[in-house]
Design an enzyme around this catalytic site. Structure first.
Site, PDB file in Angstrom:
ATOM      1  N   THR A 186       4.396  22.437  63.956  1.00  0.00           N
ATOM      2  CA  THR A 186       3.765  21.679  62.872  1.00  0.00           C
ATOM      3  C   THR A 186       2.935  20.531  63.429  1.00  0.00           C
ATOM      4  OG1 THR A 186       5.537  22.242  61.342  1.00  0.00           O
ATOM      5  CG2 THR A 186       4.249  20.276  60.829  1.00  0.00           C
ATOM      6  N   GLU A 191      14.001  20.741  66.985  1.00  0.00           N
ATOM      7  CA  GLU A 191      14.966  20.497  68.047  1.00  0.00           C
ATOM      8  C   GLU A 191      15.845  19.279  67.817  1.00  0.00           C
ATOM      9  OE1 GLU A 191      11.858  21.723  70.531  1.00  0.00           O
ATOM     10  OE2 GLU A 191      13.239  22.842  71.834  1.00  0.00           O
TER      11      GLU A 191
END
Lengths: 747, 747
Positions: free
Chosen positions: B515, B704
């Site tokens: 993104t 993450e």
């Protein structure tokens, strides 16, 4: 957008190279829509009306529904299936499944099942109660007051098509020679190698159609309208396709039925027509009866042309006009055309390679020969006398180039026209003759669309175009354009095309516009990428950007050859990985018309004992502007000539007057030319008038001109050999034997 | 390219909307690579080494070759099959089919047959004569001099990884409190829903791979190199894919074998791994043993951190470092890290969601708690004391935003940290505790790539991006960006992606960059189209282009609201049909680093009789910049926390020391968390520091960070409840019962 400079010389464009996808096509590894298999996919088949004209009283699907593997049965009463399909001037004329069946083969219901065989068995098991109606399949009979009506309101398909310029009465008064003849042309069937069909899949409200068609974007619009979806929610993809010839431009009932069955079952559905079905319901070239009257002065100057014609598009509206070529091929001040279309109980016509033009050429070019005979002129000289420089049909706008004269002259020279004319005619049972016929095409395309060229850091290229390659070599031609500009060999250029999901808009592949419109767009995209490379190199080499050239993967300063950088060492390219270039439409030249011209020469041998006609030689002299790809060009010309032989000599739908049904709906009885029917060594003679105005690549259309005058040239050659004017196709032994006997030729 | 202005307010971005492809995924109509069926396709399977360490003496394929349906058998001796696969510092370390098998499940041969069952049967029928070798599966044992050597040259996988700043000796000298502990983390398996595999097809020299992967362009480069092809001749497509978590970034032996078998047979080949195979050979999170020493002043100011660690990437080289987070999460002047990697006889590790970071957080965040205890500080206060503003690991460059403080403060407030700390601890068998742990992610992505937005005349839009949607909602997020700029609802935006043939280059979907990198590129493409619309409208309305706005499908003059034109009446758009806009990379902010931060809070209940630990509450406070799509954001956070529970409490590869074989290579014995293992109502708390510098949309990475501190927060909560420090995963009843008994907790 400013027009790009035309090429002065080319290294790749114009050469003879194999198709970039030739291996895939020939090896069978190419996946056509027909080859597609999706997980969980169902197969579908239609139930069709076996009568020429009937009303459906009742459709009983109960037995079909219980048959093995059947997942869905679709009739006109199924939810969402009442879709209007054919339209007249005042609205829908019929429905997807119309209870009023107007020709043999009209769709009545459809079935989806686990296998093709199950679907076909279930379709046969649908019980339909028909009320048979009187029918008409002959277009002249259709006009009689007592003829059965195909539609309420009678059999006239709208007002006659009229065109007029000048005053033909005055033109004929000025004429010193006048001829008038009536001609008939056949109803030819497109019958492409791959039959029509689609695979449809829904994902929620998104519809995907894998299809065999000639224009994914136009069909997307059609299907979006049928199902009331935004364009972005309909994907139409057509990777490989096995020929269309105009028959795959329109939406198909097979597609709608596949989509409806897919929605009903929640599974993908494949619906492909059998060869036999494809003869009945997916188009044909409308047959015409044409009466042409022509007048000229003694020196051959045309003074008047008057055409009246009758044609039929079958049971639903379709253009049947054959007049454009008659009105624009030669300079003629006085022209009048009136063309009537009628409905008959037969499958609807569709655009077929140069719609109306082979018909027009069949009439005009035989009439020109008759006029030449009457005037005592060489047929070639008569044509040369009347070569135009402006399009009289389009407000007298000048042509960007008119290669007609050059086609006539260079073609005659290459064919040995003058020598052959002087040769004494053979006596005995085998007689020979030569003929010539000219043509033009009347459409210069829609100047819209875009293309994307992506330059990859390893020096290979990806081209994305919305254009369909309908078997004509479009992918190869466009790859050659990219190769020309970027110096990358065509085999390192990946071409992806004809998928509304992933490619930019392109016009449909029809009307001989594909190369003419798309090659300049692709060139612009390649130059956009090249410009980006030059900016990168200029920065890295610290030189002016305008002073750089790209040669064999190295960018070199024009005036300082030691200043150079290989693409693989171009830091900004390597960092960016892929450059994206966009090309947009090249506008049409202002105030001019870009149209192709063609002249075909034929030599035939007629066996006066059997009526057999052999085409010994064919030469096609074409002005389609620049030859983009030599092999694709020849392929188009030879293919067009072969189709012209079919049109004139072997093909024709036969409707049985007693049953209204087609008697030859298969490849055995409907005869398309085979290798034995064409000359062993046809000649392709491109005539390039160096048209720098038609667009930035100099190419005009080719696909359609290539088939326009072939049949007329052969008919003229038969006349030259026998003195018999073949006004009605086919030139086959049945007709020839009768005519030879009547005229006692060879006796 | 100049950076675009950041948004000040948004209408679509940030809202909670369902996935644009949610229906397709949930209904089963989405076609994943595993679902693909091509005409004439073969199925393939591997023969694998059943031993932990062995040498292949002979492969006898004769019986397999004669089995029903078998079309090809591939071994290391087959033409073209000797492909180097894993590489060390000095070149190839092994081959596609290596006769030296270094772990259970290493590939020995492959078979292609007409059905999957036939392929598997034939693979089993391949007779392999193995010389079994001594093995080592324990990383500490692997360092002993007498340990069996996985590779010639011993088991050290290169030089230790070292990092140093300041002088830790001085740092510890300055410290007023020092703690040191040793931690162990598990070898976790990615085990995505869709196992690994490919379908390969050759068309001449062009290779197409339909794949389940996280980056089509990087894999295209890999396969082009394996087969020595130009990039344009390799197509890698990955339409839908069922999870990767890092394990689908690398080229797969299954892909190579499928491609070789396809070339050998001239037919497409599908090779997908079984669930069991996927546990052995397509990656894992390397296990670590970490010893961490930390020192601080009385006020909590960190003075020194020293980490030594040992890790193993299995039998082949793979990063095992866990030190980045330790060195950059908190301000600390003196840091020293030394990390050693060894080879063992086990499948190779691969990048796994935040490689090294959960391991680092497990050690650092428990150590911080121990330090807080020693200092008598609130663990939250200790962390707040050391919040950084610059990246010490990256030349002290400032962060574009540091939401760590806000995550700690807002998260504590929302979690009720202070209240819970004050609550008296329960007596009796069920005890409760709370814990906190922080984290960051260390990579801000590769700023490259492009995207194409096509605006269609009916007002719908098509977006083409090379980015993979690995299940995280990328397509939806990018469609929302287009929607924001062009006012088209996301459901009218078709997104096509991750296909090297048709989409522009995008960076791989990994490293939480998808993104962050692509949304600004897509925004630029949408604005390119918008600009074209404005130029068209300005011309048609005869106003200045800058003075126009697009609102709900109408372009309006800002200062003269009666001057307006609906897109459907915009003549130039309707004529051009489709506008093509290109967006290119948004450069990284100069001299700054854009990284996300995270703090997780946990409350647990420990049953001191059984050792069972229930996670009652989890709260994730995240600084990932702007929330692009509320539901996708939550989905990432909840998914990450769930994976964190697995990492800390349930997961771990078990290698049998007696056989060297994996004892739990299936979903029954290898336990990933289920709905019963996660809190019923986890809380997602986005903290948006309004980062206007990181890029033009303000979003940083999220995938993450969401999994990094969960396990450590739970361990800290268990300590808070029981006083027991869980240095080694998993926090499961087996270990807890032993520790509770040893410490006599609850007795």
């Amino acid at each position: 957008m400013t027009a790009l400079r035309p090429w002065t010389e080319t290294r790749v464009v114009g050469t003879a190279r194999p198709r970039i996808d030739g291996y895939d096509r020939v090896s069978g590894s190419a996946v056509y829509a027909r080859d597609l298999v999706l997980p969980d996919m169902l197969y579908a088949a239609f139930a069709r009306c076996p009568h020429a004209h009937a009303r459906v009283r009742k459709v009983d699907t109960r037995r079909a529904e219980t048959m093995p593997g059947v997942q869905a049965v679709l009739t006109g009463d199924s939810p969402g299936a009442k879709l209007p399909f054919y339209f007249g001037e005042k609205g829908p004329l019929s429905w997807l499944f119309d209870p009023h069946c107007r020709f043999e083969g009209e769709e009545v219901a459809a079935v989806a099942a686990e296998t093709q065989a199950q679907a076909e068995a279930a379709a046969r098991a649908i019980e339909v109660d028909y009320e048979e109606l009187p029918f008409v399949v002959d277009m002249e009979r259709a006009l009689k007051p007592d003829a059965p009506a195909v539609h309420e309101g009678g059999n006239r398909a709208g007002e006659p098509d009229r065109y007029q310029r000048g005053d033909v009465a005055r033109g004929f008064a000025e004429a010193e020679a006048v001829v008038e003849m009536t001609f008939r042309t056949p109803c030819a069937i497109h019958t492409p190698m791959e039959t029509h069909g689609s695979v449809a899949r829904w994902e929620g409200d998104r519809l995907t159609i894998w299809d065999t068609n000639q224009g994914v974007f136009d069909l997307r619009s059609a299907y979006a309208q049928f199902f009331q979806l935004p364009l972005s929610q309909v994907r139409v993809a057509s990777a490989y396709m096995g020929g269309g010839f105009g028959s795959k431009l329109e939406p198909g009932k097979y597609t709608l039925a596949a989509a409806l069955l897919a929605r009903q079952t929640g599974r993908p559905v494949k619906l492909f027509l059998s060869r036999e079905e494809s003869f009945l319901c997916v188009g044909n070239r409308p047959p015409n009866v044409l009466t042409l009257r022509a007048g000229a002065r003694k020196d051959g100057t045309l003074t008047a042309l008057q055409l009246t014609s009758l044609g039929t598009g079958g049971a639903y509206p379709e253009g049947t006009s054959a007049g454009y070529l008659v009105s624009d091929l030669y300079t003629c001040p006085h022209v009048k055309i009136e063309e009537t279309a009628v409905y008959v109980n037969a499958g609807k016509a569709r655009a077929f390679r140069a719609p109306g033009f082979p018909q027009g050429a069949w009439a005009l070019e035989q009439t020109m020969d008759a006029l030449a005979l009457k005037l005592g002129m060489d047929p070639l000289a008569l044509r040369l006398k009347n070569v135009p420089t402006v399009s009289q049909r389009r407000n007298n706008l000048p042509f960007t180039s008119t290669g007609l004269r050059q086609c006539l002259e260079d073609g005659a020279k290459a064919f040995g026209w003058a020598e052959a004319r002087r040769r004494p005619r053979a006596a005995g049972p085998l007689v020979r003759g030569i003929g010539v016929a000219a043509g033009m095409w009347g459409w210069d395309g829609e100047a819209r669309g875009s293309a994307i060229v992506r330059f990859i850091a390893d020096g290979s290229v990806s081209l994305t175009t919305g254009a369909s390659d309908i078997g004509t070599g479009t992918k190869t031609v466009l790859a050659m354009v990219v190769s020309e500009e970027l110096g990358v060999p065509p085999e390192k250029i990946q071409v992806d095309h004809a998928d509304t999901a992933t490619t930019p808009y392109a016009v449909l592949s029809g009307g001989s516009q594909t190369t003419h419109i798309n090659a300049p767009i692709v060139r612009a995209a390649a130059l956009d990428v090249k410009q980006q490379l030059m900016v990168m190199a200029a920065e890295q080499l610290k030189v002016e950007e305008g002073a750089l050239e790209l040669r064999d993967g190295v960018i070199v300063a024009t005036n300082a050859p030691d200043k150079k950088v290989a693409l693989k060492d171009l830091a900004a390219l390597q960092e960016q990985q892929v450059l994206v270039g966009v090309g947009r439409r090249d506008p049409h030249p202002k105030g001019k018309v870009a149209l192709p011209f063609v002249v075909h020469f034929a030599e035939v041998e007629v066996d006066t004992r059997t009526g057999e006609v052999r085409v010994l030689r064919l030469l096609g002299a074409h002005d389609s502007g620049r030859v983009m790809s030599r092999l694709s060009y020849e392929n188009q010309v030879f293919g067009g000539m072969t189709m012209g032989i079919g049109f004139g000599m072997t093909e024709g739908r036969v409707l049985d007057r007693n049953t209204g049904k087609m008697a030859n709906a298969n490849w055995h009885d409907y005869k398309i030319p085979t290798a034995m029917d064409v000359p062993a060594e046809p000649v392709c003679l491109p005539v390039d008038p160096h048209d720098t105005e038609c667009n930035s690549v100099g190419a005009k259309g080719l696909g359609e001109p290539a088939t326009i005058p072939t049949a007329a040239a052969i008919a003229n050659a038969v006349f030259d050999a026998t003195g018999i004017r073949i006004s009605e196709t086919p030139i086959n032994p049945t007709q020839m034997a009768r005519l030879l006997a009547e005229r006692r030729v060879g006796r």
